[in-house]
Design an enzyme around this catalytic site. Structure first.
Site, mmCIF file in Angstrom:
data_model
loop_
_atom_site.group_PDB
_atom_site.id
_atom_site.type_symbol
_atom_site.label_atom_id
_atom_site.label_comp_id
_atom_site.label_asym_id
_atom_site.label_seq_id
_atom_site.Cartn_x
_atom_site.Cartn_y
_atom_site.Cartn_z
ATOM 1 N N ASP A 1 54.318 38.824 94.944
ATOM 2 C CA ASP A 1 54.992 40.031 94.741
ATOM 3 C C ASP A 1 55.614 40.678 95.858
ATOM 4 O OD1 ASP A 1 55.315 42.667 93.699
ATOM 5 O OD2 ASP A 1 53.580 43.431 94.954
ATOM 6 N N ASP B 1 57.073 44.456 97.044
ATOM 7 C CA ASP B 1 56.584 45.563 97.639
ATOM 8 C C ASP B 1 55.122 45.837 97.459
ATOM 9 O OD1 ASP B 1 59.448 46.035 97.793
ATOM 10 O OD2 ASP B 1 59.633 47.298 95.978
#
Length: 355
Positions: A8, A10
């Site tokens: 991922d 953010d």
């Protein structure tokens, strides 16, 4: 077959701002440890690095692309400067209410990896910061490591490089039915029920002060006496610790500690593979709580045998409760020290070449 890290962005590589949009350079703050430990994984493993990121509404008026790409490219270039490059970057721009098959935790973006048959999906990982990332991993059929206050980038790198040091042992006899789970790199979370309150309290010291997540369930023949419950719990716990240590590469191996009030409890241990117990502690009371003091020696002897651990215990003092609690706490601190691992020094701590 190649393994993959589905990473991922953010909240995982960079801090997620309050408005959940990294659309300006001054909103970029990299997560602590990300350069060192992601760089370590890039250098020391052969995982593919695949970024998978939801960017809600990217390309709409609320999130124009001309604000996204400068920030995104800055993140990529900064990571590249530290030797961290991605083999693939996958971005979904749908809103949650769109229910798009490509938006995490749905797997549309990564189907090409799952269906190709060229990748070891079961031993791949999703690295993220939300429950949706964990669900994404379950949907893919791989493992997940989720950043929290307790799970840092250092721990993620250790778990990927050397495995998650967890184990479960179930032991069922006509006398006891035991289920023990151990996570050596935990935070001290304990869920313990043996039917003996004082014994539970002592076992909790191992988890709490050893920073070991510990779950113990024992249904024993307490209608007979406490012997089988205490002995078999020690055997299952020792076996669990032994299994969780795995190859023992990179561990400190040795440990020792600690005073408690009027008592001095001295516990030394060695995970050298040769079980032995030296016991230098005397108790004048028949019981402390609901635990017979004669079982203290038996517990530690069974534990050292099953854990393949050399264990030296010396305790002296006037308060019997403090004395045995000091021993359990000292054991916990010794365990914490001995199981600590250094993946930069990934060797067996032995001149023999084996433990």
């Amino acid at each position: 077959m190649k393994k993959i890290l589905f990473i991922d962005r953010d909240g995982t590589l960079v801090e997620e701002p309050f408005d959940e949009q990294v659309d300006a350079l001054d909103k970029i703050t990299f997560k602590p440890g990300v350069f060192r430990w992601l760089g370590f994984l890039k250098e020391r493993t052969d995982f593919l690095f695949v970024m998978v990121s939801n960017q809600d509404g990217l390309g709409t008026k609320s999130f124009p692309e001309d604000t996204f790409w400068p920030a995104h490219n800055f993140i990529l270039n900064t990571l590249k400067g530290e030797g961290i490059e991605f083999d693939d970057i996958l971005i979904d721009s749908h809103f949650p209410e769109d229910n798009a098959p490509t938006r995490k935790p749905e797997i549309g973006l990564v189907k090409k990896y799952i269906e190709s048959g060229e990748y070891d999906i079961a031993n791949s990982y999703v690295i993220g910061d939300r429950e949706t990332d964990a669900q994404f991993a379950r949907n893919i059929g791989c493992k997940s490591l989720i950043l929290t206050d307790d799970m840092t980038w250092k721990q993620i790198a250790e778990n990927i490089f050397d495995g998650e040091r967890i184990a479960n042992v179930k032991r069922a006899t006509k006398e006891t039915d035991i289920d023990v789970s151990v996570a050596l790199d935990g935070t001290g979370k304990c869920d313990i029920n043996t039917g003996l309150g004082f014994f539970d309290h002592m076992l909790e010291q191992i988890g709490k002060h050893g920073m070991i997540d510990l779950k113990i369930r024992c249904n024993g023949d307490l209608n007979v006496d406490e012997h089988h419950t205490i002995e078999d719990t020690a055997l299952a716990l020792g076996q669990c610790i032994h299994n969780a240590l795995g190859t023992k590469r990179g561990i400190e191996r040795y440990g020792f500690a600690l005073p408690m009030d009027d008592c001095n409890a001295h516990v030394c241990l060695d995970f050298g593979g040769r079980p032995w117990l030296v016991w230098e502690a005397e108790f004048k009371r028949e019981k402390i709580g609901d635990m017979p003091t004669e079982m203290f020696f038996h517990f530690f002897k069974s534990l050292s045998d099953a854990a393949h651990m050399n264990l030296y215990i010396h305790a002296e003092g006037t308060n019997e409760h403090h004395k045995i609690e000091g021993i359990f706490k000292a054991l916990a601190r010794a365990l914490r020290q001995a199981v600590r691992r250094d993946i930069y020094n990934y060797q067996l701590p032995s001149t023999k070449g084996m433990l």
